[in-house]
Design a protein around this motif. Structure first.
Motif, PDB file in Angstrom:
ATOM      1  N   GLY B  60      15.647   9.551  -1.581  1.00 50.53           N
ATOM      2  CA  GLY B  60      16.007   9.628  -0.167  1.00 50.53           C
ATOM      3  C   GLY B  60      17.393  10.226   0.043  1.00 50.53           C
ATOM      4  N   LYS B  61      18.339   9.813  -0.808  1.00 49.42           N
ATOM      5  CA  LYS B  61      19.702  10.370  -0.685  1.00 49.42           C
ATOM      6  C   LYS B  61      19.677  11.867  -0.935  1.00 49.42           C
ATOM      7  CE  LYS B  61      22.114   6.246  -2.178  1.00 49.42           C
ATOM      8  NZ  LYS B  61      22.690   5.551  -3.324  1.00 49.42           N
ATOM      9  N   ALA B  62      18.892  12.270  -1.948  1.00 50.90           N
ATOM     10  CA  ALA B  62      18.807  13.699  -2.257  1.00 50.90           C
ATOM     11  C   ALA B  62      18.179  14.456  -1.091  1.00 50.90           C
ATOM     12  CB  ALA B  62      17.985  13.891  -3.528  1.00 50.90           C
ATOM     13  N   MET B  63      17.138  13.905  -0.516  1.00 55.94           N
ATOM     14  CA  MET B  63      16.478  14.573   0.609  1.00 55.94           C
ATOM     15  C   MET B  63      17.419  14.650   1.815  1.00 55.94           C
ATOM     16  SD  MET B  63      13.412  15.450  -0.290  1.00 55.94           S
ATOM     17  CE  MET B  63      12.350  15.534   1.142  1.00 55.94           C
ATOM     18  N   PHE B  64      18.207  13.621   2.045  1.00 61.34           N
ATOM     19  CA  PHE B  64      19.111  13.620   3.196  1.00 61.34           C
ATOM     20  C   PHE B  64      20.163  14.700   3.058  1.00 61.34           C
ATOM     21  CE2 PHE B  64      21.115  11.949   6.863  1.00 61.34           C
ATOM     22  CZ  PHE B  64      22.479  11.975   6.652  1.00 61.34           C
ATOM     23  N   ARG B  65      20.674  14.835   1.797  1.00 63.47           N
ATOM     24  CA  ARG B  65      21.711  15.871   1.603  1.00 63.47           C
ATOM     25  C   ARG B  65      21.123  17.259   1.810  1.00 63.47           C
ATOM     26  NH1 ARG B  65      23.387  12.948  -2.916  1.00 63.47           N
ATOM     27  NH2 ARG B  65      22.468  14.472  -4.285  1.00 63.47           N
ATOM     28  N   ARG B  66      19.822  17.377   1.488  1.00 63.72           N
ATOM     29  CA  ARG B  66      19.188  18.695   1.624  1.00 63.72           C
ATOM     30  C   ARG B  66      18.514  18.858   2.991  1.00 63.72           C
ATOM     31  NH1 ARG B  66      21.599  20.137  -2.260  1.00 63.72           N
ATOM     32  NH2 ARG B  66      20.852  20.595  -4.335  1.00 63.72           N
ATOM     33  N   GLY B  67      18.693  17.807   3.811  1.00 72.80           N
ATOM     34  CA  GLY B  67      17.946  17.773   5.061  1.00 72.80           C
ATOM     35  C   GLY B  67      18.209  18.929   5.984  1.00 72.80           C
ATOM     36  N   ASP B  68      19.434  19.508   5.929  1.00 67.15           N
ATOM     37  CA  ASP B  68      19.772  20.585   6.853  1.00 67.15           C
ATOM     38  C   ASP B  68      19.344  21.953   6.310  1.00 67.15           C
ATOM     39  OD1 ASP B  68      21.581  20.378   4.808  1.00 67.15           O
ATOM     40  OD2 ASP B  68      23.277  21.062   5.994  1.00 67.15           O
ATOM     41  N   ILE B  69      18.821  21.996   5.108  1.00 69.94           N
ATOM     42  CA  ILE B  69      18.368  23.292   4.536  1.00 69.94           C
ATOM     43  C   ILE B  69      16.907  23.494   4.905  1.00 69.94           C
ATOM     44  CG2 ILE B  69      17.932  24.548   2.417  1.00 69.94           C
ATOM     45  CD1 ILE B  69      20.170  22.967   1.109  1.00 69.94           C
ATOM     46  N   ILE B  70      16.651  24.673   5.507  1.00 70.52           N
ATOM     47  CA  ILE B  70      15.267  25.002   5.914  1.00 70.52           C
ATOM     48  C   ILE B  70      14.602  25.730   4.772  1.00 70.52           C
ATOM     49  CG2 ILE B  70      13.870  26.255   7.590  1.00 70.52           C
ATOM     50  CD1 ILE B  70      16.169  25.955   9.566  1.00 70.52           C
ATOM     51  N   SER B  71      13.610  25.174   4.194  1.00 71.44           N
ATOM     52  CA  SER B  71      12.966  25.781   3.037  1.00 71.44           C
ATOM     53  C   SER B  71      11.511  26.080   3.326  1.00 71.44           C
ATOM     54  CB  SER B  71      13.043  24.852   1.832  1.00 71.44           C
ATOM     55  OG  SER B  71      12.303  25.366   0.753  1.00 71.44           O
ATOM     56  N   GLU B  72      11.045  27.267   3.021  1.00 72.70           N
ATOM     57  CA  GLU B  72       9.644  27.671   3.218  1.00 72.70           C
ATOM     58  C   GLU B  72       8.789  27.294   2.036  1.00 72.70           C
ATOM     59  OE1 GLU B  72      10.458  31.605   6.029  1.00 72.70           O
ATOM     60  OE2 GLU B  72       9.499  31.788   4.067  1.00 72.70           O
ATOM     61  N   ASN B  73       9.397  26.924   0.859  1.00 73.57           N
ATOM     62  CA  ASN B  73       8.618  26.616  -0.351  1.00 73.57           C
ATOM     63  C   ASN B  73       8.671  25.110  -0.593  1.00 73.57           C
ATOM     64  OD1 ASN B  73       7.610  26.283  -2.958  1.00 73.57           O
ATOM     65  ND2 ASN B  73       8.203  28.365  -3.499  1.00 73.57           N
ATOM     66  N   GLU B  74       7.625  24.310  -0.156  1.00 70.01           N
ATOM     67  CA  GLU B  74       7.570  22.859  -0.277  1.00 70.01           C
ATOM     68  C   GLU B  74       7.587  22.420  -1.746  1.00 70.01           C
ATOM     69  OE1 GLU B  74       7.968  21.731   3.495  1.00 70.01           O
ATOM     70  OE2 GLU B  74       7.598  20.346   1.853  1.00 70.01           O
ATOM     71  N   GLU B  75       6.994  23.179  -2.610  1.00 70.22           N
ATOM     72  CA  GLU B  75       6.905  22.765  -4.003  1.00 70.22           C
ATOM     73  C   GLU B  75       8.290  22.817  -4.658  1.00 70.22           C
ATOM     74  OE1 GLU B  75       4.020  24.871  -6.230  1.00 70.22           O
ATOM     75  OE2 GLU B  75       4.743  24.100  -8.138  1.00 70.22           O
ATOM     76  N   LEU B  76       9.072  23.912  -4.354  1.00 69.10           N
ATOM     77  CA  LEU B  76      10.399  24.046  -4.946  1.00 69.10           C
ATOM     78  C   LEU B  76      11.338  22.961  -4.419  1.00 69.10           C
ATOM     79  CD1 LEU B  76      11.010  27.906  -4.995  1.00 69.10           C
ATOM     80  CD2 LEU B  76      10.829  26.357  -6.945  1.00 69.10           C
TER      81      LEU B  76
END
Lengths: 163, 278
Positions: B60-76
Protein backbone atom coordinates in the motif's frame (compact mmCIF):
# COMPACT_ATOMS: atom_id res chain seq x y z
CA UNK A 1 -41.12 -27.20 6.26
CA UNK A 2 -38.55 -24.44 5.98
CA UNK A 3 -34.94 -25.15 6.72
CA UNK A 4 -33.48 -23.39 9.73
CA UNK A 5 -30.78 -20.82 8.97
CA UNK A 6 -27.16 -21.90 9.56
CA UNK A 7 -26.79 -19.84 12.75
CA UNK A 8 -23.66 -21.79 13.73
CA UNK A 9 -21.78 -19.53 11.27
CA UNK A 10 -21.99 -16.61 13.68
CA UNK A 11 -19.31 -18.23 15.88
CA UNK A 12 -16.46 -18.41 13.33
CA UNK A 13 -17.36 -14.86 12.27
CA UNK A 14 -17.07 -13.80 15.92
CA UNK A 15 -13.67 -15.50 16.11
CA UNK A 16 -12.50 -13.64 12.99
CA UNK A 17 -13.79 -10.29 14.25
CA UNK A 18 -12.00 -10.79 17.58
CA UNK A 19 -8.76 -11.54 15.72
CA UNK A 20 -9.19 -8.37 13.65
CA UNK A 21 -10.15 -6.32 16.74
CA UNK A 22 -6.98 -7.32 18.62
CA UNK A 23 -4.63 -6.86 15.65
CA UNK A 24 -5.60 -4.46 12.86
CA UNK A 25 -8.27 -2.40 14.63
CA UNK A 26 -6.13 -2.11 17.77
CA UNK A 27 -3.33 -0.42 15.82
CA UNK A 28 -5.46 2.10 13.95
CA UNK A 29 -7.66 4.74 15.51
CA UNK A 30 -9.96 7.53 14.41
CA UNK A 31 -9.17 10.64 16.51
CA UNK A 32 -7.99 8.38 19.34
CA UNK A 33 -10.95 6.00 19.17
CA UNK A 34 -10.86 2.35 18.06
CA UNK A 35 -13.77 0.89 16.10
CA UNK A 36 -15.39 -1.94 18.07
CA UNK A 37 -16.38 -4.41 15.35
CA UNK A 38 -17.47 -7.01 17.92
CA UNK A 39 -20.03 -4.57 19.33
CA UNK A 40 -21.29 -3.96 15.80
CA UNK A 41 -21.56 -7.72 15.31
CA UNK A 42 -23.74 -8.00 18.43
CA UNK A 43 -26.05 -5.29 17.08
CA UNK A 44 -26.24 -6.99 13.67
CA UNK A 45 -26.94 -10.46 15.09
CA UNK A 46 -29.62 -9.10 17.42
CA UNK A 47 -31.41 -7.20 14.64
CA UNK A 48 -31.21 -10.08 12.17
CA UNK A 49 -31.77 -13.19 14.28
CA UNK A 50 -33.84 -12.18 17.29
CA UNK A 51 -33.55 -12.00 21.05
CA UNK A 52 -32.39 -15.51 21.92
CA UNK A 53 -29.57 -15.64 19.40
CA UNK A 54 -28.70 -12.00 20.05
CA UNK A 55 -28.59 -12.54 23.81
CA UNK A 56 -26.37 -15.61 23.62
CA UNK A 57 -24.10 -13.98 21.05
CA UNK A 58 -23.93 -10.82 23.18
CA UNK A 59 -23.01 -12.85 26.26
CA UNK A 60 -20.20 -14.75 24.53
CA UNK A 61 -18.95 -11.65 22.70
CA UNK A 62 -19.00 -9.67 25.95
CA UNK A 63 -17.02 -12.31 27.85
CA UNK A 64 -14.43 -12.66 25.09
CA UNK A 65 -14.12 -8.89 24.60
CA UNK A 66 -13.71 -8.50 28.35
CA UNK A 67 -10.93 -11.10 28.41
CA UNK A 68 -9.15 -9.24 25.57
CA UNK A 69 -9.58 -5.86 27.28
CA UNK A 70 -8.16 -7.12 30.56
CA UNK A 71 -10.20 -4.70 32.68
CA UNK A 72 -13.81 -4.35 33.80
CA UNK A 73 -14.90 -7.61 32.22
CA UNK A 74 -18.29 -7.40 33.85
CA UNK A 75 -19.16 -4.13 32.09
CA UNK A 76 -18.45 -5.66 28.68
CA UNK A 77 -20.58 -8.71 29.51
CA UNK A 78 -23.48 -6.67 30.83
CA UNK A 79 -23.45 -4.15 27.97
CA UNK A 80 -23.25 -6.74 25.18
CA UNK A 81 -25.90 -8.91 26.84
CA UNK A 82 -28.24 -5.92 27.23
CA UNK A 83 -27.66 -4.87 23.62
CA UNK A 84 -28.04 -8.41 22.27
CA UNK A 85 -31.31 -9.09 24.06
CA UNK A 86 -32.71 -5.57 23.83
CA UNK A 87 -32.22 -5.07 20.11
CA UNK A 88 -33.26 -8.66 19.50
CA UNK A 89 -36.74 -7.79 20.76
CA UNK A 90 -37.32 -5.54 17.75
CA UNK A 91 -39.49 -6.98 15.04
CA UNK A 92 -37.45 -8.09 12.04
CA UNK A 93 -39.43 -5.66 9.90
CA UNK A 94 -37.86 -2.77 11.81
CA UNK A 95 -34.45 -3.39 10.24
CA UNK A 96 -35.94 -4.75 7.05
CA UNK A 97 -38.06 -1.69 6.25
CA UNK A 98 -35.80 1.04 7.64
CA UNK A 99 -32.43 1.51 5.88
CA UNK A 100 -31.19 3.66 8.77
CA UNK A 101 -32.12 1.08 11.41
CA UNK A 102 -28.64 -0.44 11.56
CA UNK A 103 -26.66 2.81 11.99
CA UNK A 104 -29.21 4.23 14.46
CA UNK A 105 -29.00 1.04 16.52
CA UNK A 106 -25.20 1.17 16.30
CA UNK A 107 -25.21 4.70 17.76
CA UNK A 108 -27.60 3.72 20.56
CA UNK A 109 -25.59 0.57 21.31
CA UNK A 110 -22.41 2.64 21.52
CA UNK A 111 -23.99 5.01 24.03
CA UNK A 112 -25.36 2.09 26.09
CA UNK A 113 -21.96 0.38 26.13
CA UNK A 114 -20.13 3.58 27.11
CA UNK A 115 -22.63 4.38 29.88
CA UNK A 116 -22.40 0.89 31.35
CA UNK A 117 -18.60 0.97 31.13
CA UNK A 118 -18.53 4.40 32.78
CA UNK A 119 -20.82 3.26 35.62
CA UNK A 120 -19.22 -0.10 36.31
CA UNK A 121 -15.55 0.74 35.76
CA UNK A 122 -13.40 1.92 38.64
CA UNK A 123 -11.14 4.08 36.45
CA UNK A 124 -10.90 7.85 36.80
CA UNK A 125 -12.05 9.01 33.37
CA UNK A 126 -13.20 12.60 33.20
CA UNK A 127 -16.65 13.46 31.83
CA UNK A 128 -15.13 15.47 29.01
CA UNK A 129 -13.02 12.55 27.84
CA UNK A 130 -15.98 10.16 28.14
CA UNK A 131 -18.21 12.47 26.08
CA UNK A 132 -15.56 12.89 23.41
CA UNK A 133 -14.90 9.15 23.16
CA UNK A 134 -18.62 8.37 23.04
CA UNK A 135 -19.36 10.94 20.34
CA UNK A 136 -16.53 9.88 18.04
CA UNK A 137 -17.25 6.15 18.62
CA UNK A 138 -20.92 6.64 17.83
CA UNK A 139 -20.19 8.33 14.51
CA UNK A 140 -17.55 5.76 13.56
CA UNK A 141 -19.85 2.86 14.45
CA UNK A 142 -22.73 4.35 12.47
CA UNK A 143 -20.50 4.10 9.40
CA UNK A 144 -18.78 0.79 10.10
CA UNK A 145 -22.00 -1.07 10.97
CA UNK A 146 -22.78 -1.37 7.28
CA UNK A 147 -20.08 -3.86 6.24
CA UNK A 148 -20.55 -5.92 9.42
CA UNK A 149 -24.34 -6.03 8.97
CA UNK A 150 -23.96 -6.90 5.29
CA UNK A 151 -21.56 -9.80 6.06
CA UNK A 152 -24.03 -11.38 8.47
CA UNK A 153 -26.95 -10.83 6.09
CA UNK A 154 -25.11 -12.46 3.21
CA UNK A 155 -23.54 -15.37 5.07
CA UNK A 156 -26.51 -16.30 7.26
CA UNK A 157 -29.94 -15.84 5.68
CA UNK A 158 -32.47 -14.59 8.20
CA UNK A 159 -35.29 -16.87 9.33
CA UNK A 160 -38.45 -16.38 7.27
CA UNK A 161 -40.47 -16.07 10.46
CA UNK A 162 -38.93 -12.63 10.98
CA UNK A 163 -39.53 -11.42 7.45
CA UNK B 1 -42.56 -14.42 28.70
CA UNK B 2 -41.61 -16.83 31.47
CA UNK B 3 -39.42 -18.77 29.09
CA UNK B 4 -37.70 -15.55 28.02
CA UNK B 5 -37.12 -14.60 31.66
CA UNK B 6 -35.62 -18.00 32.45
CA UNK B 7 -33.41 -17.80 29.37
CA UNK B 8 -32.05 -14.35 30.26
CA UNK B 9 -31.56 -15.38 33.89
CA UNK B 10 -29.56 -18.43 32.78
CA UNK B 11 -27.34 -16.27 30.57
CA UNK B 12 -26.75 -13.87 33.45
CA UNK B 13 -25.76 -16.66 35.84
CA UNK B 14 -23.30 -18.13 33.33
CA UNK B 15 -21.85 -14.69 32.59
CA UNK B 16 -21.51 -13.93 36.28
CA UNK B 17 -19.68 -17.18 36.90
CA UNK B 18 -17.16 -16.52 34.12
CA UNK B 19 -16.57 -12.93 35.27
CA UNK B 20 -16.13 -14.06 38.89
CA UNK B 21 -13.64 -16.73 37.79
CA UNK B 22 -11.52 -14.24 35.82
CA UNK B 23 -11.65 -11.58 38.55
CA UNK B 24 -10.56 -14.12 41.14
CA UNK B 25 -7.69 -15.24 38.91
CA UNK B 26 -6.67 -11.58 38.32
CA UNK B 27 -6.42 -10.98 42.06
CA UNK B 28 -3.75 -13.69 42.15
CA UNK B 29 -1.97 -12.27 39.08
CA UNK B 30 -3.29 -15.02 36.83
CA UNK B 31 -5.36 -15.48 33.70
CA UNK B 32 -8.28 -17.88 34.18
CA UNK B 33 -8.36 -21.11 32.12
CA UNK B 34 -11.31 -19.98 29.95
CA UNK B 35 -9.46 -16.76 29.10
CA UNK B 36 -6.25 -18.67 28.43
CA UNK B 37 -8.09 -21.05 26.16
CA UNK B 38 -9.55 -18.10 24.27
CA UNK B 39 -6.08 -16.58 23.78
CA UNK B 40 -4.81 -19.93 22.52
CA UNK B 41 -7.63 -20.14 19.98
CA UNK B 42 -7.10 -16.56 18.78
CA UNK B 43 -3.31 -16.78 18.50
CA UNK B 44 -3.05 -18.51 15.07
CA UNK B 45 -5.45 -16.03 13.50
CA UNK B 46 -3.67 -13.05 15.07
CA UNK B 47 -0.31 -14.21 13.72
CA UNK B 48 -1.74 -14.75 10.25
CA UNK B 49 -3.52 -11.40 10.14
CA UNK B 50 -0.46 -9.52 11.42
CA UNK B 51 1.73 -11.11 8.71
CA UNK B 52 -0.74 -10.47 5.90
CA UNK B 53 -1.52 -6.97 7.17
CA UNK B 54 2.17 -6.10 7.18
CA UNK B 55 2.53 -7.30 3.59
CA UNK B 56 -0.46 -5.26 2.39
CA UNK B 57 0.83 -2.25 4.29
CA UNK B 58 4.15 -2.44 2.46
CA UNK B 59 2.45 -2.75 -0.91
CA UNK B 60 0.00 0.00 0.00
CA UNK B 61 2.81 2.43 0.84
CA UNK B 62 4.46 1.65 -2.48
CA UNK B 63 1.21 2.17 -4.37
CA UNK B 64 0.56 5.47 -2.57
CA UNK B 65 3.97 6.82 -3.50
CA UNK B 66 3.32 5.84 -7.10
CA UNK B 67 -0.26 7.02 -6.94
CA UNK B 68 0.35 10.24 -8.87
CA UNK B 69 2.06 8.44 -11.78
CA UNK B 70 -0.29 7.66 -14.67
CA UNK B 71 0.72 4.35 -16.15
CA UNK B 72 -0.81 2.67 -19.23
CA UNK B 73 0.91 -0.71 -18.49
CA UNK B 74 -0.91 -2.39 -15.48
CA UNK B 75 1.44 -5.36 -15.47
CA UNK B 76 4.61 -3.22 -15.18
CA UNK B 77 3.08 -1.05 -12.41
CA UNK B 78 2.15 -4.18 -10.44
CA UNK B 79 5.63 -5.65 -10.84
CA UNK B 80 7.26 -2.41 -9.64
CA UNK B 81 4.95 -2.25 -6.59
CA UNK B 82 5.65 -5.92 -5.82
CA UNK B 83 9.42 -5.38 -6.00
CA UNK B 84 9.21 -2.31 -3.77
CA UNK B 85 7.01 -4.24 -1.35
CA UNK B 86 9.65 -6.97 -1.17
CA UNK B 87 12.32 -4.35 -0.58
CA UNK B 88 10.31 -2.73 2.23
CA UNK B 89 9.75 -6.15 3.84
CA UNK B 90 13.48 -6.84 3.76
CA UNK B 91 14.11 -3.44 5.37
CA UNK B 92 11.59 -4.31 8.08
CA UNK B 93 13.36 -7.62 8.73
CA UNK B 94 16.64 -5.68 8.97
CA UNK B 95 15.11 -3.29 11.53
CA UNK B 96 13.76 -6.25 13.54
CA UNK B 97 17.20 -7.88 13.38
CA UNK B 98 18.83 -4.70 14.68
CA UNK B 99 16.18 -4.46 17.41
CA UNK B 100 16.82 -8.04 18.54
CA UNK B 101 20.60 -7.48 18.52
CA UNK B 102 20.22 -4.38 20.68
CA UNK B 103 17.97 -6.36 23.03
CA UNK B 104 20.78 -8.88 23.54
CA UNK B 105 23.22 -6.08 24.40
CA UNK B 106 20.82 -4.43 26.89
CA UNK B 107 22.19 -4.53 30.46
CA UNK B 108 19.93 -6.73 32.56
CA UNK B 109 18.28 -5.44 35.76
CA UNK B 110 19.39 -7.37 38.86
CA UNK B 111 17.62 -10.50 40.06
CA UNK B 112 15.56 -13.07 38.17
CA UNK B 113 16.18 -14.13 34.58
CA UNK B 114 15.49 -12.30 31.31
CA UNK B 115 12.92 -13.86 29.02
CA UNK B 116 12.40 -12.58 25.47
CA UNK B 117 8.77 -12.20 24.40
CA UNK B 118 6.75 -11.11 21.39
CA UNK B 119 3.75 -8.84 21.54
CA UNK B 120 0.78 -10.83 20.17
CA UNK B 121 -2.20 -8.56 20.68
CA UNK B 122 -3.37 -5.31 22.20
CA UNK B 123 -6.20 -4.59 24.58
CA UNK B 124 -9.56 -3.68 23.07
CA UNK B 125 -10.44 -0.87 25.48
CA UNK B 126 -9.60 2.73 24.58
CA UNK B 127 -9.31 3.66 28.28
CA UNK B 128 -6.41 1.34 29.11
CA UNK B 129 -2.90 0.86 27.73
CA UNK B 130 -2.07 -2.83 27.81
CA UNK B 131 -0.87 -5.56 25.54
CA UNK B 132 -0.41 -9.34 25.67
CA UNK B 133 2.84 -11.27 25.19
CA UNK B 134 3.55 -14.90 24.34
CA UNK B 135 5.27 -15.95 27.57
CA UNK B 136 3.66 -16.96 30.84
CA UNK B 137 3.95 -18.90 34.03
CA UNK B 138 5.75 -21.74 32.28
CA UNK B 139 8.70 -19.42 31.57
CA UNK B 140 8.73 -18.20 35.16
CA UNK B 141 6.82 -14.98 34.41
CA UNK B 142 4.77 -13.71 37.36
CA UNK B 143 2.72 -10.68 38.36
CA UNK B 144 4.83 -7.52 38.92
CA UNK B 145 7.73 -8.73 36.75
CA UNK B 146 9.14 -5.75 34.86
CA UNK B 147 9.03 -5.47 31.07
CA UNK B 148 11.65 -3.46 29.19
CA UNK B 149 13.49 -3.04 25.88
CA UNK B 150 16.85 -1.64 24.81
CA UNK B 151 15.23 1.82 24.89
CA UNK B 152 13.95 1.61 28.46
CA UNK B 153 11.01 0.68 30.65
CA UNK B 154 7.86 -0.66 29.00
CA UNK B 155 5.77 -1.59 32.05
CA UNK B 156 5.02 -4.56 34.27
CA UNK B 157 3.17 -7.86 34.22
CA UNK B 158 -0.32 -7.66 35.75
CA UNK B 159 -1.60 -11.12 34.89
CA UNK B 160 0.01 -14.36 33.71
CA UNK B 161 -1.58 -17.66 32.78
CA UNK B 162 -1.56 -21.08 34.46
CA UNK B 163 1.08 -23.67 33.58
CA UNK B 164 -1.39 -26.13 32.08
CA UNK B 165 -2.79 -23.84 29.36
CA UNK B 166 -1.69 -24.70 25.79
CA UNK B 167 -0.19 -21.34 24.78
CA UNK B 168 1.49 -19.10 27.38
CA UNK B 169 0.10 -15.58 27.68
CA UNK B 170 0.75 -12.66 29.98
CA UNK B 171 -0.79 -9.21 30.23
CA UNK B 172 1.48 -6.15 30.39
CA UNK B 173 0.43 -2.81 31.89
CA UNK B 174 2.20 -0.05 29.96
CA UNK B 175 3.98 2.85 31.56
CA UNK B 176 1.47 5.22 29.94
CA UNK B 177 -1.61 3.57 31.49
CA UNK B 178 -3.52 5.69 34.01
CA UNK B 179 -2.96 3.16 36.78
CA UNK B 180 0.81 2.89 36.22
CA UNK B 181 3.33 4.66 38.43
CA UNK B 182 7.11 4.43 38.92
CA UNK B 183 9.47 6.09 41.38
CA UNK B 184 11.69 8.37 39.29
CA UNK B 185 14.83 10.49 39.50
CA UNK B 186 16.26 13.15 37.17
CA UNK B 187 19.60 11.78 35.97
CA UNK B 188 21.32 15.19 35.85
CA UNK B 189 20.24 16.78 39.15
CA UNK B 190 19.02 13.87 41.27
CA UNK B 191 15.57 15.40 41.86
CA UNK B 192 13.08 12.67 42.77
CA UNK B 193 9.41 12.25 42.01
CA UNK B 194 6.85 9.76 40.71
CA UNK B 195 6.13 9.16 37.02
CA UNK B 196 2.45 8.36 36.40
CA UNK B 197 0.68 7.31 33.22
CA UNK B 198 -1.92 9.68 31.77
CA UNK B 199 -3.67 7.40 29.31
CA UNK B 200 -2.11 9.33 26.44
CA UNK B 201 1.31 9.31 24.81
CA UNK B 202 3.08 11.21 27.59
CA UNK B 203 3.59 10.46 31.27
CA UNK B 204 3.55 12.97 34.12
CA UNK B 205 6.34 13.41 36.64
CA UNK B 206 4.70 14.54 39.90
CA UNK B 207 5.59 15.13 43.56
CA UNK B 208 8.70 17.10 42.64
CA UNK B 209 10.09 19.59 45.10
CA UNK B 210 8.97 23.06 43.98
CA UNK B 211 12.58 24.24 43.73
CA UNK B 212 13.88 21.04 42.12
CA UNK B 213 16.35 21.46 39.27
CA UNK B 214 14.43 20.12 36.28
CA UNK B 215 14.88 21.22 32.67
CA UNK B 216 13.38 20.22 29.34
CA UNK B 217 15.47 17.47 27.80
CA UNK B 218 16.49 15.93 31.13
CA UNK B 219 16.64 12.15 31.18
CA UNK B 220 14.34 10.47 33.73
CA UNK B 221 15.43 7.19 35.33
CA UNK B 222 13.72 4.79 37.74
CA UNK B 223 14.69 5.51 41.35
CA UNK B 224 13.92 2.09 42.80
CA UNK B 225 11.61 3.72 45.40
CA UNK B 226 8.41 1.90 46.44
CA UNK B 227 5.26 3.63 45.12
CA UNK B 228 1.63 2.39 45.14
CA UNK B 229 1.24 -0.39 42.55
CA UNK B 230 4.86 -0.01 41.36
CA UNK B 231 7.89 -0.35 43.59
CA UNK B 232 9.32 -3.31 41.67
CA UNK B 233 11.41 -1.33 39.19
CA UNK B 234 15.12 -1.44 40.02
CA UNK B 235 17.17 1.71 40.04
CA UNK B 236 18.67 3.19 36.89
CA UNK B 237 16.27 2.07 34.13
CA UNK B 238 15.52 4.72 31.50
CA UNK B 239 11.93 5.96 31.65
CA UNK B 240 12.05 8.87 29.20
CA UNK B 241 12.83 12.54 28.62
CA UNK B 242 11.28 15.70 30.05
CA UNK B 243 9.42 17.60 27.30
CA UNK B 244 7.42 20.17 29.27
CA UNK B 245 7.53 21.68 32.74
CA UNK B 246 4.53 23.00 34.70
CA UNK B 247 5.17 25.33 37.63
CA UNK B 248 2.12 26.31 39.71
CA UNK B 249 3.25 29.17 41.96
CA UNK B 250 -0.16 29.42 43.64
CA UNK B 251 -0.05 25.85 44.95
CA UNK B 252 3.80 25.67 45.04
CA UNK B 253 3.66 22.65 42.81
CA UNK B 254 6.12 21.53 40.15
CA UNK B 255 5.42 18.78 37.64
CA UNK B 256 6.78 17.77 34.26
CA UNK B 257 5.61 15.83 31.22
CA UNK B 258 7.83 12.94 30.20
CA UNK B 259 8.05 11.42 26.75
CA UNK B 260 8.66 7.66 27.20
CA UNK B 261 11.92 6.37 25.77
CA UNK B 262 10.19 3.31 24.33
CA UNK B 263 8.28 3.78 21.03
CA UNK B 264 5.25 1.74 22.13
CA UNK B 265 3.51 1.80 18.75
CA UNK B 266 6.41 0.22 16.86
CA UNK B 267 7.93 -2.34 19.25
CA UNK B 268 7.27 -6.00 18.55
CA UNK B 269 9.61 -7.74 21.04
CA UNK B 270 10.35 -7.08 24.70
CA UNK B 271 12.33 -8.50 27.62
CA UNK B 272 10.64 -9.72 30.81
CA UNK B 273 12.69 -9.89 34.02
CA UNK B 274 11.01 -13.06 35.30
CA UNK B 275 10.93 -13.91 38.99
CA UNK B 276 13.09 -10.98 40.09
CA UNK B 277 11.04 -10.39 43.24
CA UNK B 278 9.96 -14.00 44.06
Amino acid sequence: MQASPPLWRIWPILWLLLVLQTTIFARFDILGVHVDVVLLAVVSVALLYGMETGGLFGLVAGVLTGYCAGVSIGSFVVSRLVIGTGFGLFDRRFSNDNPLAAPVCAVVATVIAQVIFGVLSPGEYGLEMWLRQTAISAVAHAVFIWPVYWVFMRLIPTPRAFA
Amino acid sequence: MRRTFVYILTLLVVAGALVWWQNRASQNGRISPPAGLMFSLLRPGQKAVSSVGGWFGDVGKAMFRRGDIISENEELRGRVADLEGQNLRLQRYLRENEELKSLLKTPKPPGGKSVAAQIVSFDTSEYTQRFFINVGHRQGVQKKDIVYTAHGVVGQIVNSDYKLLPLPTSEVLLLTDRSASIGAVIARSGATGVVKGTGGELCKLEYLDFYADVREGDTVLSSGMVVKVGGVFPKGLVIGRVVKIERDKTLSRLSAYVEPAVPFKSITTVWVRAGAHS
